[in-house]
Design an enzyme around this catalytic site. Structure first.
Site, PDB file in Angstrom:
ATOM      1  N   HIS A  91       0.816  -1.275  -0.148  1.00  0.00           N
ATOM      2  CA  HIS A  91       0.158  -0.019  -0.079  1.00  0.00           C
ATOM      3  C   HIS A  91       0.774   1.218   0.073  1.00  0.00           C
ATOM      4  O   HIS A  91       1.211   1.843   1.014  1.00  0.00           O
ATOM      5  CB  HIS A  91      -0.780  -0.014   1.182  1.00  0.00           C
ATOM      6  CG  HIS A  91      -2.045   1.051   1.225  1.00  0.00           C
ATOM      7  ND1 HIS A  91      -1.750   2.409   1.529  1.00  0.00           N
ATOM      8  CD2 HIS A  91      -3.388   1.041   0.754  1.00  0.00           C
ATOM      9  CE1 HIS A  91      -2.809   3.007   1.747  1.00  0.00           C
ATOM     10  NE2 HIS A  91      -3.826   2.227   1.113  1.00  0.00           N
ATOM     11  N   PHE A  92       1.377   1.583  -0.871  1.00  0.00           N
ATOM     12  CA  PHE A  92       1.253   1.373  -2.473  1.00  0.00           C
ATOM     13  C   PHE A  92       2.561   0.844  -3.010  1.00  0.00           C
ATOM     14  O   PHE A  92       3.499   1.635  -2.482  1.00  0.00           O
ATOM     15  CB  PHE A  92       0.686   2.508  -3.407  1.00  0.00           C
ATOM     16  CG  PHE A  92      -0.664   2.690  -2.935  1.00  0.00           C
ATOM     17  CD1 PHE A  92      -1.981   1.996  -3.384  1.00  0.00           C
ATOM     18  CD2 PHE A  92      -1.008   3.631  -2.015  1.00  0.00           C
ATOM     19  CE1 PHE A  92      -2.993   2.355  -2.962  1.00  0.00           C
ATOM     20  CE2 PHE A  92      -2.054   4.080  -1.543  1.00  0.00           C
ATOM     21  CZ  PHE A  92      -3.218   3.410  -2.077  1.00  0.00           C
TER      22      PHE A  92
END
Length: 172
Positions: free
Chosen positions: A71-72
């Site tokens: 993420h991410f």
């Protein structure tokens, strides 16, 4: 209930995740990776903004925490929902700490505002929970306001966090 203290270390929180801290029938914290704190530094039934209870807890941030990889990719940030979940976790822990029994479930939140982010370069997240109300009858429920700070700067505010304890969750 056993082990009612005003602070808890990582080993204590891991014991809670296995149902071994407060005893049988009391709410459990989640196990890693969903356990979102390393220590609880303060528990009080009488302090806080509303005089109904205060919880302070911390999470140490390191770049190798599991959520930064996904993420991410290329833009790592701790998901805001994990900070929100940590606040629900702490309200549930408080309910067990004051003697409530049952399985903890998040019931909602009135309002959440995100004004910052938690990056891998951060050092410490602090959670502050101010209890507004505790119902400990047939229904066990807590209502609280919470704040998340990263390295001392407020980045999330949640109003009216609700957690309930249930004896039977099959119909939940």
């Amino acid at each position: 209930m056993q082990n009612k203290r005003d602070s808890y270390n990582r080993e204590d929180l891991l014991a809670s995740s296995q149902g071994e801290l407060f005893g049988e029938g009391y709410p459990q914290l989640p196990a890693p990776n969903m356990l979102m704190m390393d220590r609880i530094t303060k528990m009080s039934e009488t302090e806080g903004e509303f005089g109904k209870g205060l919880i302070l807890a911390e999470l140490d941030i390191t770049p190798d925490l599991w959520f930064f990889d996904c993420h991410f990719p290329g833009d790592p940030v701790m998901p805001g929902c994990l900070g929100l979940d940590a606040m629900w976790q702490l309200v549930g822990f408080f309910l067990g700490w004051v003697g409530g029994k049952g399985k903890g479930r998040a019931l909602g939140v009135g309002e959440v505002k995100f004004t910052g982010q938690i990056l891998p370069t951060a050092k410490k997240v602090t959670y502050e929970i101010n209890m507004k109300r505790v119902v400990n009858r047939k229904l066990v429920m807590g209502l609280a306001d919470g704040r998340v700070l990263v390295d001392g700067k407020e980045i999330y505010v949640a109003k009216d966090l609700k957690v309930g304890l249930f004896q039977d969750t099959s119909a939940f």
